[in-house]
Write an enzyme that holds these catalytic residues in place. Structure first.
Site, PDB file in Angstrom:
ATOM      1  N   CYS A 162       4.836 -33.082  12.103  1.00  0.00           N
ATOM      2  CA  CYS A 162       4.377 -34.215  12.898  1.00  0.00           C
ATOM      3  C   CYS A 162       4.166 -33.782  14.354  1.00  0.00           C
ATOM      4  O   CYS A 162       3.256 -33.020  14.634  1.00  0.00           O
ATOM      5  CB  CYS A 162       5.352 -35.385  12.762  1.00  0.00           C
ATOM      6  N   HIS A 172       6.331 -35.859   6.576  1.00  0.00           N
ATOM      7  CA  HIS A 172       7.736 -35.527   6.817  1.00  0.00           C
ATOM      8  C   HIS A 172       8.466 -35.168   5.518  1.00  0.00           C
ATOM      9  O   HIS A 172       9.109 -36.030   4.906  1.00  0.00           O
ATOM     10  CB  HIS A 172       8.442 -36.715   7.470  1.00  0.00           C
ATOM     11  N   GLU A 225      11.182 -33.598   5.183  1.00  0.00           N
ATOM     12  CA  GLU A 225      12.635 -33.684   5.367  1.00  0.00           C
ATOM     13  C   GLU A 225      13.185 -35.059   5.028  1.00  0.00           C
ATOM     14  O   GLU A 225      14.401 -35.225   4.847  1.00  0.00           O
ATOM     15  CB  GLU A 225      13.018 -33.310   6.809  1.00  0.00           C
TER      16      GLU A 225
END
EC number: 6.3.5.3
Length: 223
Positions: A86, A196, A198
């Site tokens: 990002c 994302h 994660e």
């Protein structure tokens, strides 16, 4: 795996990234502050998401000029793996480590939702846990994720296999050219992506599709 997470004013996904790396590797990453000029010996450096320096000037423009970035560039040039997610992707582009540019979303709105990604190149240090053409789920949360490159650059990254993920099945959230969601450098050790991973690594997140990206890096590093 020895990893490091960069911390800059305005980044807000560093804790998420630290948690993901710790869970998958079994070892907490070191953290690196913006003023650091030397980075310890690590196998993976991650620049997480957020709004570094309030996104003033351009997203990532100020962060790309902080002392720590010169140290990251030096590590990348030596082959150390670097992942930007990002705002981290935006910073890597602004620092010249990745081609192209990231512009305002075509909708001119902040987008926060789950999308689908197609694995375009499964033969990278970040995607070996996936199969080519595999479609995975992944969340996005950004206002300036519209990837653009001029015709010559676009042709080069497409032919070189530098496009790693595309937005799949009509889920392009930002208008990115060719549905590009992630690109890497020619050497293949620097990856930038807007989604994302994660935030989707375990059942508590509602799925683990993002885990393969980190597992891939672990497998390569451990080899």
């Amino acid at each position: 795996m020895k990893s490091a997470v960069v911390q800059l004013p305005g980044l807000n996904r560093d804790r998420d990234m630290i948690a993901a790396l710790t869970k998958i590797s079994g070892k907490a990453p070191v953290t690196i502050w913006q003023t650091e000029t030397q980075i310890p010996d690590v196998d993976l450096i991650v620049i997480p998401g957020g709004f570094s320096y309030g996104d003033y000037l351009r997203c990532g423009a100020i962060a790309a000029r902080m002392p720590v970035m010169q140290a990251i560039i030096e590590k990348a040039n030596k082959g150390v793996k670097v992942l930007g997610v990002c705002n981290g992707f935006q910073i890597l582009v602004e620092a010249g480590l990745l081609p192209g540019a990231l512009m305002r979303n075509a909708s001119l709105k902040f987008v926060c939702r789950e999308i689908k990604l197609e694995v375009v190149n499964a033969d990278t240090d970040f995607t070996r846990a996936y199969g080519k053409g595999q479609v995975i789920r992944c969340p996005v949360a950004h206002h300036d994720g519209n990837y653009f490159a001029d015709a010559e650059t676009l042709a080069a990254i497409e032919s070189n296999g530098q496009v790693v993920f595309r937005y799949a099945e009509g889920t392009n959230p930002n208008g990115s050219i060719n549905d590009i969601a992630a690109v890497m450098n020619e050497k293949g050790n620097v990856l930038g992506m807007m989604p994302h991973p994660e935030n989707l690594i375990e059942a508590a997140h509602g799925g683990s599709d993002g885990r393969g990206l980190f597992a891939s890096a672990l497998d390569v590093i451990a080899a």
